[in-house]
Design a protein around this motif. Structure first.
Motif, PDB file in Angstrom:
ATOM      1  N   PHE A   1      14.838  39.527  15.893  1.00  0.00           N
ATOM      2  CA  PHE A   1      16.095  39.784  15.237  1.00  0.00           C
ATOM      3  C   PHE A   1      16.363  41.422  15.032  1.00  0.00           C
ATOM      4  O   PHE A   1      17.534  41.571  15.138  1.00  0.00           O
ATOM      5  CB  PHE A   1      15.987  39.335  13.898  1.00  0.00           C
ATOM      6  N   TYR A   2      15.330  42.122  14.792  1.00  0.00           N
ATOM      7  CA  TYR A   2      15.669  43.569  14.588  1.00  0.00           C
ATOM      8  C   TYR A   2      16.135  44.070  15.883  1.00  0.00           C
ATOM      9  O   TYR A   2      16.942  45.120  15.876  1.00  0.00           O
ATOM     10  CB  TYR A   2      14.310  44.450  14.005  1.00  0.00           C
ATOM     11  N   HIS A   3      15.259  43.788  16.988  1.00  0.00           N
ATOM     12  CA  HIS A   3      15.783  44.285  18.308  1.00  0.00           C
ATOM     13  C   HIS A   3      17.424  43.797  19.062  1.00  0.00           C
ATOM     14  O   HIS A   3      17.660  44.038  19.924  1.00  0.00           O
ATOM     15  CB  HIS A   3      14.764  44.022  19.369  1.00  0.00           C
ATOM     16  N   SER A   4      17.638  42.416  18.219  1.00  0.00           N
ATOM     17  CA  SER A   4      18.993  41.958  18.653  1.00  0.00           C
ATOM     18  C   SER A   4      20.109  42.826  18.151  1.00  0.00           C
ATOM     19  O   SER A   4      20.164  43.486  17.340  1.00  0.00           O
ATOM     20  CB  SER A   4      18.932  40.510  18.321  1.00  0.00           C
TER      21      SER A   4
ATOM     22  N   LYS B   1       5.863  29.888  19.539  1.00  0.00           N
ATOM     23  CA  LYS B   1       6.112  31.077  20.632  1.00  0.00           C
ATOM     24  C   LYS B   1       5.142  30.899  21.628  1.00  0.00           C
ATOM     25  O   LYS B   1       3.860  30.128  21.488  1.00  0.00           O
ATOM     26  CB  LYS B   1       5.678  32.348  19.762  1.00  0.00           C
ATOM     27  N   GLU B   2       5.224  31.376  22.662  1.00  0.00           N
ATOM     28  CA  GLU B   2       4.174  31.258  23.598  1.00  0.00           C
ATOM     29  C   GLU B   2       3.028  31.802  23.209  1.00  0.00           C
ATOM     30  O   GLU B   2       3.067  32.922  22.546  1.00  0.00           O
ATOM     31  CB  GLU B   2       5.027  32.205  25.051  1.00  0.00           C
ATOM     32  N   GLU B   3       1.830  31.206  23.797  1.00  0.00           N
ATOM     33  CA  GLU B   3       0.525  31.815  23.387  1.00  0.00           C
ATOM     34  C   GLU B   3       0.219  32.955  23.789  1.00  0.00           C
ATOM     35  O   GLU B   3       0.726  33.198  24.844  1.00  0.00           O
ATOM     36  CB  GLU B   3      -0.454  30.563  23.638  1.00  0.00           C
TER      37      GLU B   3
ATOM     38  N   PHE C   1       4.196  33.810  14.083  1.00  0.00           N
ATOM     39  CA  PHE C   1       5.318  33.595  14.736  1.00  0.00           C
ATOM     40  C   PHE C   1       6.449  34.260  14.065  1.00  0.00           C
ATOM     41  O   PHE C   1       7.386  34.749  14.573  1.00  0.00           O
ATOM     42  CB  PHE C   1       5.469  32.237  15.050  1.00  0.00           C
ATOM     43  N   ALA C   2       6.423  34.207  12.592  1.00  0.00           N
ATOM     44  CA  ALA C   2       7.695  34.813  11.858  1.00  0.00           C
ATOM     45  C   ALA C   2       7.836  36.257  12.000  1.00  0.00           C
ATOM     46  O   ALA C   2       9.069  36.711  12.233  1.00  0.00           O
ATOM     47  CB  ALA C   2       7.341  34.548  10.341  1.00  0.00           C
ATOM     48  N   LEU C   3       6.516  36.810  12.207  1.00  0.00           N
ATOM     49  CA  LEU C   3       6.783  38.399  12.144  1.00  0.00           C
ATOM     50  C   LEU C   3       7.251  38.463  13.484  1.00  0.00           C
ATOM     51  O   LEU C   3       8.145  39.480  13.701  1.00  0.00           O
ATOM     52  CB  LEU C   3       5.215  38.896  12.143  1.00  0.00           C
ATOM     53  N   LEU C   4       6.915  37.916  14.740  1.00  0.00           N
ATOM     54  CA  LEU C   4       7.836  38.180  16.128  1.00  0.00           C
ATOM     55  C   LEU C   4       9.206  37.872  15.929  1.00  0.00           C
ATOM     56  O   LEU C   4       9.965  38.489  16.505  1.00  0.00           O
ATOM     57  CB  LEU C   4       7.028  37.289  17.127  1.00  0.00           C
ATOM     58  N   ASP C   5       9.456  36.651  15.186  1.00  0.00           N
ATOM     59  CA  ASP C   5      10.779  36.353  14.989  1.00  0.00           C
ATOM     60  C   ASP C   5      11.575  37.624  14.173  1.00  0.00           C
ATOM     61  O   ASP C   5      12.861  37.655  14.856  1.00  0.00           O
ATOM     62  CB  ASP C   5      10.941  35.227  14.106  1.00  0.00           C
ATOM     63  N   PHE C   6      10.890  38.094  13.438  1.00  0.00           N
ATOM     64  CA  PHE C   6      11.567  39.201  12.489  1.00  0.00           C
ATOM     65  C   PHE C   6      11.976  40.311  13.628  1.00  0.00           C
ATOM     66  O   PHE C   6      12.989  40.971  13.481  1.00  0.00           O
ATOM     67  CB  PHE C   6      11.018  39.844  11.394  1.00  0.00           C
TER      68      PHE C   6
ATOM     69  N   GLY D   1       6.514  47.350  17.325  1.00  0.00           N
ATOM     70  CA  GLY D   1       7.811  46.921  16.545  1.00  0.00           C
ATOM     71  C   GLY D   1       7.909  47.186  15.276  1.00  0.00           C
ATOM     72  O   GLY D   1       9.101  47.806  14.792  1.00  0.00           O
ATOM     73  N   PHE D   2       6.617  47.652  14.600  1.00  0.00           N
ATOM     74  CA  PHE D   2       6.738  47.915  13.198  1.00  0.00           C
ATOM     75  C   PHE D   2       6.465  49.548  13.108  1.00  0.00           C
ATOM     76  O   PHE D   2       6.459  50.134  11.952  1.00  0.00           O
ATOM     77  CB  PHE D   2       5.722  47.268  12.215  1.00  0.00           C
TER      78      PHE D   2
END
Length: 331
Positions: A184-187, A212-214, A176-181, A227-228
């Motif tokens: 943020f990057y795309h915001s 996060k949504e499963e 979930f933290a990788l997705l949050d990051f 993303g990366f």
């Protein structure tokens, strides 16, 4: 008994497993009682399939520790304060360190060659995390001044990743933290770009924990790859009750080190095992658990990809099993 880290052949593995089983039957009180409760004749246990695997839930209510050992060191599972958390008492942290080092070296490389970054907020905020201990140890062996952890300071992480673009970097992150990051990057908050690079390795450690949504593991890996801007996302599979780690170098295919194996049991009949390619519940043999229990019946679903029990996939959780911090995404 042969050192677990010197095991080379399947026969050597079996010999150490059977010796470990008999030792733990005599010296781990909870495990010995469990074997007796099942009316198993210890002398007749001569193969992996005949070994009783202790339900992982036993770590929640019992101290599973060698009766010859006294220790105050333990790892505790993550979860809410309302949950009864598992405790794994550690008799020899040097053994855990050797397991960490040799597994990492076997599948990824020497820790000394990498900068280690941790995006593990849910684990940093808890005490006695085996995952934090592992990453701490890898950082210590690395010795790089840039090593460090990040909670929710995504801007700082992004800046550092770009500063380190010419160095080999490992980013350990809970899912979930990788997705949050990446959110943020795309915001619009992000003022910097995320440089595509070959020497950044993302190692996700599982765990959505309702944040996060499963989604399926394949969906997660696809999002992280895009993303990366990397072709592969690595994964690490372990848990509080283990002292060894399996690694996936992409495609959700995990491989065990030589002192660890996975068997897939039938969900309805725990002494009936599935062949490669068939889904069932994961049993783990972890010979580094010499002073607790090396034979753990987990609540994870998975399947073997090879008959020698070293390559496997994790597919989710058994229905109605407890929510655990180390649980992987439902597939």
């Amino acid at each position: 008994m042969k050192s677990i880290f010197d095991i080379k052949t399947e026969q050597e593995f079996l010999d150490v497993v059977l010796a470990t089983f008999r030792y733990q039957y005599k010296n781990i009180e909870v495990y010995g009682k469990f074997v007796d409760y099942l009316n198993i004749n210890v002398e007749e246990v001569n193969s992996l399939g005949k070994i009783p695997f202790l339900p992982i839930e036993m770590f929640k209510n019992h101290k599973i520790l060698d009766q010859n050992i006294s220790t105050d060191l333990y790892f505790q599972s993550s979860g809410t304060t309302q949950m009864n958390l598992s405790k794994h008492f550690i008799a020899d942290d040097n053994l855990y360190q050797e397991s960490i080092y040799k597994s990492f070296e076997q599948f990824i490389g020497k820790p000394e060659d990498f900068v280690f970054l941790g995006l593990l907020p849910s684990y940093l905020e808890k005490q006695n995390s085996s995952l934090i201990y592992m990453v701490d140890y890898l950082m210590k062996k690395s010795g790089k001044p840039e090593n460090g952890y990040f909670l929710y300071n995504h801007q700082d992480l992004l800046k550092l990743l770009n500063v380190l673009k010419d160095k080999k970097v490992i980013l350990f992150g809970v899912s979930f933290a990788l997705l949050d990051f990446l959110d943020f990057y795309h915001s619009e908050q992000s003022e910097e770009s995320l440089t595509a690079r070959q020497n950044l390795i993302i190692i996700e450690t599982g765990g959505m924990k309702g944040r996060k949504e499963e989604m399926t593991k394949d969906e997660l890996l696809t999002i992280l790859q895009k993303g990366f801007q990397t072709q592969k996302i690595y994964s690490e599979y372990s848990m509080t009750e283990l002292l060894s780690q399996a690694y996936s170098l992409g495609e959700n295919v995990y491989e065990c080190p030589n002192w660890m194996r996975v068997l897939v049991r039938n969900v309805e009949d725990p002494f009936n095992y599935e062949t490669a390619g068939k889904t069932g519940a994961i049993n783990i043999i972890d010979l580094a658990n010499i002073h607790s229990c090396s034979f753990i019946a987990t609540q994870d679903l998975g399947k073997l990809l090879s008959e020698n029990e070293k390559k496997f996939q994790v597919l989710g959780r058994i229905d109605h099993s407890d929510i655990r911090g180390c649980s992987l995404l439902v597939s």
